[in-house]
Design a protein around this motif. Sequence first.
Motif, PDB file in Angstrom:
ATOM      1  N   GLU A   4       1.734  -7.454  -9.272  1.00  0.00           N
ATOM      2  CA  GLU A   4       0.633  -7.143  -8.723  1.00  0.00           C
ATOM      3  C   GLU A   4      -0.119  -8.410  -9.956  1.00  0.00           C
ATOM      4  O   GLU A   4       0.119  -7.121 -10.640  1.00  0.00           O
ATOM      5  CB  GLU A   4       0.229  -6.309  -8.394  1.00  0.00           C
ATOM      6  N   ARG A  22       3.614 -11.455  -5.354  1.00  0.00           N
ATOM      7  CA  ARG A  22       3.490 -10.735  -4.034  1.00  0.00           C
ATOM      8  C   ARG A  22       2.249  -9.906  -3.677  1.00  0.00           C
ATOM      9  O   ARG A  22       2.289  -9.662  -2.437  1.00  0.00           O
ATOM     10  CB  ARG A  22       4.590  -9.864  -3.845  1.00  0.00           C
ATOM     11  N   ARG A  23       1.676  -8.925  -4.282  1.00  0.00           N
ATOM     12  CA  ARG A  23       0.457  -7.960  -4.351  1.00  0.00           C
ATOM     13  C   ARG A  23      -0.723  -9.508  -5.364  1.00  0.00           C
ATOM     14  O   ARG A  23      -0.286  -9.581  -6.253  1.00  0.00           O
ATOM     15  CB  ARG A  23       0.311  -7.703  -4.498  1.00  0.00           C
ATOM     16  N   THR A  46      -7.838 -14.104   1.318  1.00  0.00           N
ATOM     17  CA  THR A  46      -7.419 -13.452   2.018  1.00  0.00           C
ATOM     18  C   THR A  46      -6.310 -13.800   3.166  1.00  0.00           C
ATOM     19  O   THR A  46      -4.961 -13.982   2.419  1.00  0.00           O
ATOM     20  CB  THR A  46      -8.000 -12.365   2.688  1.00  0.00           C
ATOM     21  N   CYS A  49      -3.487 -16.301   0.573  1.00  0.00           N
ATOM     22  CA  CYS A  49      -2.149 -14.854   0.383  1.00  0.00           C
ATOM     23  C   CYS A  49      -1.381 -14.555   1.654  1.00  0.00           C
ATOM     24  O   CYS A  49      -0.311 -15.088   1.740  1.00  0.00           O
ATOM     25  CB  CYS A  49      -3.297 -13.638  -0.236  1.00  0.00           C
ATOM     26  N   HIS A  50      -2.266 -14.450   2.667  1.00  0.00           N
ATOM     27  CA  HIS A  50      -1.608 -14.275   4.049  1.00  0.00           C
ATOM     28  C   HIS A  50      -1.146 -15.322   4.253  1.00  0.00           C
ATOM     29  O   HIS A  50       0.176 -15.297   5.008  1.00  0.00           O
ATOM     30  CB  HIS A  50      -2.240 -13.578   5.182  1.00  0.00           C
ATOM     31  N   ASP A  53       2.484 -14.886   2.678  1.00  0.00           N
ATOM     32  CA  ASP A  53       3.528 -13.961   2.459  1.00  0.00           C
ATOM     33  C   ASP A  53       2.835 -12.981   1.271  1.00  0.00           C
ATOM     34  O   ASP A  53       3.927 -12.596   0.149  1.00  0.00           O
ATOM     35  CB  ASP A  53       4.762 -14.180   2.274  1.00  0.00           C
ATOM     36  N   SER A  55       0.371  -9.587  -0.362  1.00  0.00           N
ATOM     37  CA  SER A  55      -1.232  -8.990   0.272  1.00  0.00           C
ATOM     38  C   SER A  55      -1.781  -9.172  -1.023  1.00  0.00           C
ATOM     39  O   SER A  55      -2.115  -9.736  -2.203  1.00  0.00           O
ATOM     40  CB  SER A  55      -1.100  -7.554   0.030  1.00  0.00           C
ATOM     41  N   ASP A  90      -6.020  -6.415   2.970  1.00  0.00           N
ATOM     42  CA  ASP A  90      -4.745  -5.463   2.760  1.00  0.00           C
ATOM     43  C   ASP A  90      -5.499  -3.476   2.093  1.00  0.00           C
ATOM     44  O   ASP A  90      -5.170  -3.070   2.801  1.00  0.00           O
ATOM     45  CB  ASP A  90      -3.675  -6.043   2.049  1.00  0.00           C
ATOM     46  N   MET A 118      -6.698   0.211   5.761  1.00  0.00           N
ATOM     47  CA  MET A 118      -6.935  -0.082   4.660  1.00  0.00           C
ATOM     48  C   MET A 118      -6.061   0.479   3.735  1.00  0.00           C
ATOM     49  O   MET A 118      -6.860   1.339   3.761  1.00  0.00           O
ATOM     50  CB  MET A 118      -7.987  -0.931   3.772  1.00  0.00           C
ATOM     51  N   ASP A 119      -5.292   0.313   3.023  1.00  0.00           N
ATOM     52  CA  ASP A 119      -4.774   1.282   2.384  1.00  0.00           C
ATOM     53  C   ASP A 119      -5.989   1.477   0.946  1.00  0.00           C
ATOM     54  O   ASP A 119      -6.560  -0.015   0.480  1.00  0.00           O
ATOM     55  CB  ASP A 119      -3.491   0.042   1.475  1.00  0.00           C
TER      56      ASP A 119
END
Length: 211
Positions: A4, A22-23, A46, A49-50, A53, A55, A90, A118-119
């Motif tokens: 991240e 990846r994040r 956002t 990133c989406h 691939d 988050s 995300d 959302m997380d």
Amino acid sequence: MLKEVAVENFTNIPRAIAAGARRIELNDNLAVGGTTVSKGTMAEATAYCHDHDASVVAMIRPRGGDFVYNDTELKIMEADIFEAQALGVDAVTFGVLTPDGQLDTEAMAQLIAAAGGMDVVMHMAFDAMPEANQGVAITWLADHDVVRILSHGGPLTTPITETLTHLGDLVKEAGDRITILPGGGVTAANVDHIVEVLGVQQAHGTKIISY
């Protein structure tokens, strides 16, 4: 291993993702530890990133300084969480403490509720709590469906290589209830060693990937 990358605004996101991130943790003003970006920045980051691939975790912090917030600041944070949700972010990351260094469970519950769907991640406000309070905080956060705690394992003035013992204790305390995400001084040069020592599968940093 999931890496991240903490970035400031949109500028470095394309390079970070191209280099393997990846994040993305999306911030403004990293010089003070990160604050909330503008709506426009959040929307474009956002979408990018989406499309690639990856988050996005949006920092929800109205200012630098401590993590004790008044009612107006909490309203600002809640509104920013609603905005993040509307834009398809995300996850959101925040932390609220009481003046005596405990988790402000009332404020945290309010913001977690606003994040619905959302997380939720507890950021390094966790490290501003006395170590004696951290075990109780881990349990409360896990019980309220927070997915990760970002921690340096001690003051940021101490190299992470010297806080690994406490980070390891936190990982054991958390067990499979919640993820401890090591950060603060994690670099492309030391990340493999850190995750191996801690037995974790992800790490966080501004320099965790060379790009």
